[in-house]
Scaffold this motif. Structure first.
Motif, PDB file in Angstrom:
ATOM      1  N   VAL A 293     -40.203  75.619  20.369  1.00 43.15           N
ATOM      2  CA  VAL A 293     -40.875  74.980  18.832  1.00 43.15           C
ATOM      3  C   VAL A 293     -40.109  73.578  18.649  1.00 43.15           C
ATOM      4  O   VAL A 293     -39.463  73.635  17.925  1.00 43.15           O
ATOM      5  CB  VAL A 293     -41.196  76.272  17.489  1.00 43.15           C
ATOM      6  N   VAL A 294     -41.068  72.484  18.193  1.00 48.72           N
ATOM      7  CA  VAL A 294     -41.311  71.519  17.721  1.00 48.72           C
ATOM      8  C   VAL A 294     -42.286  71.309  17.027  1.00 48.72           C
ATOM      9  O   VAL A 294     -43.117  70.584  16.790  1.00 48.72           O
ATOM     10  CB  VAL A 294     -41.363  70.436  18.609  1.00 48.72           C
ATOM     11  N   GLU A 295     -42.043  71.120  15.904  1.00 46.37           N
ATOM     12  CA  GLU A 295     -42.362  70.956  14.131  1.00 46.37           C
ATOM     13  C   GLU A 295     -43.052  69.601  13.715  1.00 46.37           C
ATOM     14  O   GLU A 295     -41.618  68.680  13.839  1.00 46.37           O
ATOM     15  CB  GLU A 295     -42.306  72.083  13.022  1.00 46.37           C
ATOM     16  N   SER A 296     -43.730  69.141  13.717  1.00 42.99           N
ATOM     17  CA  SER A 296     -43.572  67.287  13.043  1.00 42.99           C
ATOM     18  C   SER A 296     -45.217  67.048  12.802  1.00 42.99           C
ATOM     19  O   SER A 296     -45.548  67.220  13.056  1.00 42.99           O
ATOM     20  CB  SER A 296     -43.128  66.405  14.412  1.00 42.99           C
ATOM     21  N   GLY A 297     -44.649  66.149  11.713  1.00 45.05           N
ATOM     22  CA  GLY A 297     -45.503  65.101  11.473  1.00 45.05           C
ATOM     23  C   GLY A 297     -46.417  64.090  12.237  1.00 45.05           C
ATOM     24  O   GLY A 297     -46.951  63.504  12.304  1.00 45.05           O
ATOM     25  N   GLY A 298     -45.154  63.265  13.252  1.00 50.71           N
ATOM     26  CA  GLY A 298     -45.768  62.815  14.585  1.00 50.71           C
ATOM     27  C   GLY A 298     -44.800  62.605  15.759  1.00 50.71           C
ATOM     28  O   GLY A 298     -43.604  62.175  15.224  1.00 50.71           O
ATOM     29  N   LEU A 299     -44.926  63.042  16.609  1.00 53.00           N
ATOM     30  CA  LEU A 299     -43.925  63.411  17.977  1.00 53.00           C
ATOM     31  C   LEU A 299     -43.981  62.482  18.727  1.00 53.00           C
ATOM     32  O   LEU A 299     -44.588  61.883  19.173  1.00 53.00           O
ATOM     33  CB  LEU A 299     -44.635  65.023  18.092  1.00 53.00           C
ATOM     34  N   PRO A 300     -42.875  61.476  18.651  1.00 55.10           N
ATOM     35  CA  PRO A 300     -42.881  60.689  19.502  1.00 55.10           C
ATOM     36  C   PRO A 300     -42.792  61.350  21.360  1.00 55.10           C
ATOM     37  O   PRO A 300     -42.242  62.079  21.970  1.00 55.10           O
ATOM     38  CB  PRO A 300     -41.392  59.851  19.925  1.00 55.10           C
ATOM     39  N   VAL A 301     -43.184  60.113  21.522  1.00 49.55           N
ATOM     40  CA  VAL A 301     -43.622  60.283  23.241  1.00 49.55           C
ATOM     41  C   VAL A 301     -42.845  60.768  24.391  1.00 49.55           C
ATOM     42  O   VAL A 301     -42.911  61.545  25.047  1.00 49.55           O
ATOM     43  CB  VAL A 301     -44.676  59.412  23.890  1.00 49.55           C
ATOM     44  N   ALA A 302     -41.770  59.881  23.707  1.00 49.26           N
ATOM     45  CA  ALA A 302     -40.277  60.516  25.043  1.00 49.26           C
ATOM     46  C   ALA A 302     -40.460  62.165  24.088  1.00 49.26           C
ATOM     47  O   ALA A 302     -39.258  62.518  25.361  1.00 49.26           O
ATOM     48  CB  ALA A 302     -38.903  59.329  24.479  1.00 49.26           C
ATOM     49  N   VAL A 303     -40.464  62.938  23.435  1.00 51.73           N
ATOM     50  CA  VAL A 303     -40.430  63.679  23.511  1.00 51.73           C
ATOM     51  C   VAL A 303     -41.094  64.830  24.285  1.00 51.73           C
ATOM     52  O   VAL A 303     -40.625  65.839  25.074  1.00 51.73           O
ATOM     53  CB  VAL A 303     -40.844  63.999  21.521  1.00 51.73           C
ATOM     54  N   VAL A 304     -42.546  64.526  24.246  1.00 53.89           N
ATOM     55  CA  VAL A 304     -43.474  64.725  24.792  1.00 53.89           C
ATOM     56  C   VAL A 304     -43.036  65.253  26.268  1.00 53.89           C
ATOM     57  O   VAL A 304     -43.556  65.481  27.048  1.00 53.89           O
ATOM     58  CB  VAL A 304     -44.631  64.523  24.635  1.00 53.89           C
ATOM     59  N   ARG A 305     -42.792  63.848  26.803  1.00 54.20           N
ATOM     60  CA  ARG A 305     -42.285  63.513  28.696  1.00 54.20           C
ATOM     61  C   ARG A 305     -41.131  64.307  28.357  1.00 54.20           C
ATOM     62  O   ARG A 305     -41.088  64.775  29.374  1.00 54.20           O
ATOM     63  CB  ARG A 305     -42.065  61.925  28.450  1.00 54.20           C
TER      64      ARG A 305
END
Length: 318
Positions: free
Chosen positions: A155-167
């Protein structure tokens, strides 16, 4: 876990705060609860490291199964590096640890998009037996690709997740993962991924056991719904969660026009901007087949400025 609120249950265990003094008595069995270890963000009487040290002295940590890291001092300007280092250093004292959540703070302690994080993957490397891992806060968060054979829930909770994390998540080898929850957020708070960046996740190639997929709290929820509609991974899901974002009729129409969703146990679309005709179409298509559908608009609300531009908002931003 509810984005923005305190974690109230982890690994199926109720949450108990770490003892506040060495004189504490009547403590529960170490393996029967999820231990929450926290200091104060503002003007703490003792730093997080001292709270953790006392916990390790007083509790039989070899039996601890679940840990929750709450606030640490100045979390809005000091990242989680020292916390991660302390946990990694204590890894041999925590052989039974199966669940870990990092950054359990409510808005009064630190707004979700102010929480300073860093590379959290050393925790996964240090605890190969970990089955559940969660982190709150996308500011400075890093998640380079890794392999973890035991992790079942991320689970990754954020108000703005960087694309590097998604990738990084998409490129990770997680053969046991059953539950993936990414709160993507808005560009105002650092979200810079596009729907195409989700393709490695949506292909399902590295996630053979995935059954619960949440891609939520996004300002591009319509685009996400459109790519999900034809995603190979959907055929094996039991729960699909596209909630908390700005899903509108375009996204819902694309979802209905894609592959059948009647095999799902649940479709979660709560906090949405759907018209009543679309809500009815979804109900008629899925509920009749036994799919539980959450279409509650919740607190979704749109603003319109003087020139007629309409603004929609995700559930959790700042």
């Amino acid at each position: 876990m509810t984005i923005g609120g305190h974690v109230y249950n982890l690994y199926g265990l109720p949450v108990v705060h770490a003892p506040e003094s060495r004189a504490a008595d009547g403590l529960p069995d170490p393996g029967s609860v999820a231990w929450r270890i926290a200091s104060d963000t503002y003007d703490p009487e003792e730093p997080w490291s001292e709270v953790f040290a006392r916990f390790c002295e007083m509790i039989d940590t070899t039996r601890v199964r679940a840990l929750i890291v709450g606030a640490w001092e100045n979390a809005y300007e000091t990242d989680s590096t020292a916390i991660i280092e302390a946990l990694v250093a204590a890894r041999h004292r925590l052989p039974a640890l199966r669940a870990l959540f990092l950054g359990d703070m409510e808005s009064e302690e630190c707004e979700i998009s102010w929480i300073r994080q860093t590379d959290v993957t050393p925790l996964l490397a240090a605890f190969p037996g970990l089955e559940e891992f969660g982190v709150r806060g996308g500011n400075g968060l890093l998640f380079p690709a890794l392999r973890h054979d035991g992790l079942r829930k991320l689970v990754v909770e954020s108000g703005g997740l960087p694309v590097a994390v998604v990738r990084g998540v998409g490129a990770s080898e997680l053969p046991a993962l059953e539950h993936l929850d990414l709160c993507l957020g808005t560009s105002e708070y650092g979200a810079d991924s596009e729907a195409a960046d989700l393709e490695p996740i949506l292909s399902g190639a590295r996630l053979p056991r995935l059954r619960h997929l949440a891609l939520r709290n996004s300002e591009i929820q319509d685009e996400i719904a459109a790519v999900v509609a034809s995603a190979p991974v959907v055929a094996r899901l039991e729960v699909l969660d596209l909630s908390l974002g700005i899903l509108g009729d375009d996204g819902a129409t694309a979802l209905l026009a894609g592959q059948p969703l009647t095999h799902l146990k649940k479709l979660d679309l709560h906090h949405n901007y759907l018209s009543e005709p679309l809500r009815q179409r979804i109900r008629e298509t899925l509920e009749a087949e036994g799919v539980e559908v959450d279409l509650d608009p919740g607190d979704a609300d749109a603003d319109e400025d003087e020139d007629g531009t309409v603004y929609r908002f995700v559930s959790v931003g700042e």
